[in-house]
Design a protein around this motif. Structure first.
Motif, PDB file in Angstrom:
ATOM      1  N   UNK A  43      75.024 101.056  25.251  1.00  0.00           N
ATOM      2  CA  UNK A  43      75.966 101.189  26.365  1.00  0.00           C
ATOM      3  C   UNK A  43      76.810 102.453  26.242  1.00  0.00           C
ATOM      4  N   UNK A  44      77.144 102.826  25.018  1.00  0.00           N
ATOM      5  CA  UNK A  44      77.884 104.073  24.816  1.00  0.00           C
ATOM      6  C   UNK A  44      77.048 105.261  25.268  1.00  0.00           C
ATOM      7  N   UNK A  45      75.771 105.263  24.896  1.00  0.00           N
ATOM      8  CA  UNK A  45      74.876 106.349  25.299  1.00  0.00           C
ATOM      9  C   UNK A  45      74.693 106.359  26.818  1.00  0.00           C
ATOM     10  N   UNK A  46      74.499 105.196  27.407  1.00  0.00           N
ATOM     11  CA  UNK A  46      74.305 105.101  28.853  1.00  0.00           C
ATOM     12  C   UNK A  46      75.547 105.573  29.603  1.00  0.00           C
ATOM     13  N   UNK A  47      76.717 105.171  29.135  1.00  0.00           N
ATOM     14  CA  UNK A  47      77.965 105.587  29.776  1.00  0.00           C
ATOM     15  C   UNK A  47      78.145 107.097  29.679  1.00  0.00           C
ATOM     16  N   UNK A  50      75.284 108.628  32.040  1.00  0.00           N
ATOM     17  CA  UNK A  50      75.336 108.352  33.471  1.00  0.00           C
ATOM     18  C   UNK A  50      76.720 108.599  34.074  1.00  0.00           C
ATOM     19  N   UNK A  51      77.748 108.028  33.475  1.00  0.00           N
ATOM     20  CA  UNK A  51      79.079 108.129  34.059  1.00  0.00           C
ATOM     21  C   UNK A  51      79.799 109.425  33.695  1.00  0.00           C
ATOM     22  N   UNK A  52      79.766 109.782  32.429  1.00  0.00           N
ATOM     23  CA  UNK A  52      80.526 110.954  31.987  1.00  0.00           C
ATOM     24  C   UNK A  52      79.917 112.258  32.487  1.00  0.00           C
ATOM     25  N   UNK A  53      78.595 112.392  32.340  1.00  0.00           N
ATOM     26  CA  UNK A  53      77.946 113.670  32.677  1.00  0.00           C
ATOM     27  C   UNK A  53      77.102 113.624  33.939  1.00  0.00           C
ATOM     28  N   UNK A  54      76.932 112.426  34.537  1.00  0.00           N
ATOM     29  CA  UNK A  54      76.163 112.253  35.769  1.00  0.00           C
ATOM     30  C   UNK A  54      74.792 112.940  35.689  1.00  0.00           C
ATOM     31  N   UNK A  55      74.096 112.682  34.584  1.00  0.00           N
ATOM     32  CA  UNK A  55      72.789 113.289  34.353  1.00  0.00           C
ATOM     33  C   UNK A  55      71.688 112.499  35.055  1.00  0.00           C
ATOM     34  N   UNK A  56      70.584 113.182  35.358  1.00  0.00           N
ATOM     35  CA  UNK A  56      69.403 112.522  35.902  1.00  0.00           C
ATOM     36  C   UNK A  56      68.762 111.671  34.814  1.00  0.00           C
ATOM     37  N   UNK A  57      67.815 110.821  35.226  1.00  0.00           N
ATOM     38  CA  UNK A  57      67.159 109.951  34.245  1.00  0.00           C
ATOM     39  C   UNK A  57      66.518 110.776  33.128  1.00  0.00           C
ATOM     40  N   UNK A  58      65.791 111.832  33.487  1.00  0.00           N
ATOM     41  CA  UNK A  58      65.201 112.732  32.497  1.00  0.00           C
ATOM     42  C   UNK A  58      65.902 114.074  32.571  1.00  0.00           C
ATOM     43  N   UNK A  63      69.199 120.848  26.761  1.00  0.00           N
ATOM     44  CA  UNK A  63      70.453 120.654  27.486  1.00  0.00           C
ATOM     45  C   UNK A  63      71.282 119.539  26.841  1.00  0.00           C
ATOM     46  N   UNK A  64      70.617 118.431  26.530  1.00  0.00           N
ATOM     47  CA  UNK A  64      71.316 117.295  25.917  1.00  0.00           C
ATOM     48  C   UNK A  64      71.857 117.677  24.554  1.00  0.00           C
ATOM     49  N   UNK A  65      71.056 118.363  23.770  1.00  0.00           N
ATOM     50  CA  UNK A  65      71.487 118.807  22.434  1.00  0.00           C
ATOM     51  C   UNK A  65      72.726 119.708  22.550  1.00  0.00           C
ATOM     52  N   UNK A  66      72.708 120.623  23.504  1.00  0.00           N
ATOM     53  CA  UNK A  66      73.863 121.520  23.691  1.00  0.00           C
ATOM     54  C   UNK A  66      75.112 120.752  24.105  1.00  0.00           C
ATOM     55  N   UNK A  67      74.953 119.761  24.970  1.00  0.00           N
ATOM     56  CA  UNK A  67      76.104 118.959  25.393  1.00  0.00           C
ATOM     57  C   UNK A  67      76.712 118.187  24.230  1.00  0.00           C
ATOM     58  N   UNK A  68      75.870 117.694  23.353  1.00  0.00           N
ATOM     59  CA  UNK A  68      76.338 116.896  22.219  1.00  0.00           C
ATOM     60  C   UNK A  68      77.005 117.775  21.175  1.00  0.00           C
ATOM     61  N   UNK A  69      76.457 118.950  20.967  1.00  0.00           N
ATOM     62  CA  UNK A  69      77.019 119.829  19.952  1.00  0.00           C
ATOM     63  C   UNK A  69      78.305 120.424  20.465  1.00  0.00           C
TER      64      UNK A  69
END
Length: 69
Positions: A43-47, A50-58, A63-69
């Motif tokens: 749920x933390x990952x989904x939130x 989906x909610x925090x970054x409003x990303x598409x399903x794929x 991009x994801x790695x850069x957002x996390x770092x």
């Protein structure tokens, strides 16, 4: 975001990028096994996805790695 989730996302992204190149796409399900053994972390990952970054399903793993770092 919990450190364990952040580390897992970076690890999975690195593996996917190494195996399939920089255009590889992933979803937040890629960070979990096929069974729901940690619903809080899922749920933390989904939130975050989906909610925090409003990303598409794929999204691109780079991009994801850069957002996390």
């Amino acid at each position: 975001m919990q450190k364990v989730l952040r580390d897992k996302i970076i690890e999975v992204c690195n593996k996917k990028i190494a195996a399939k190149g920089t255009n590889v796409g992933i979803s937040f399900y890629a960070f979990f096994k096929n069974k729901n053994d940690n619903p809080e972390l899922l749920m933390e990952a989904a939130t975050w996805w989906i909610k925090t970054h409003e990303l598409d399903h794929f999204e691109k793993a780079v991009k994801i790695k850069a957002l996390v770092q």
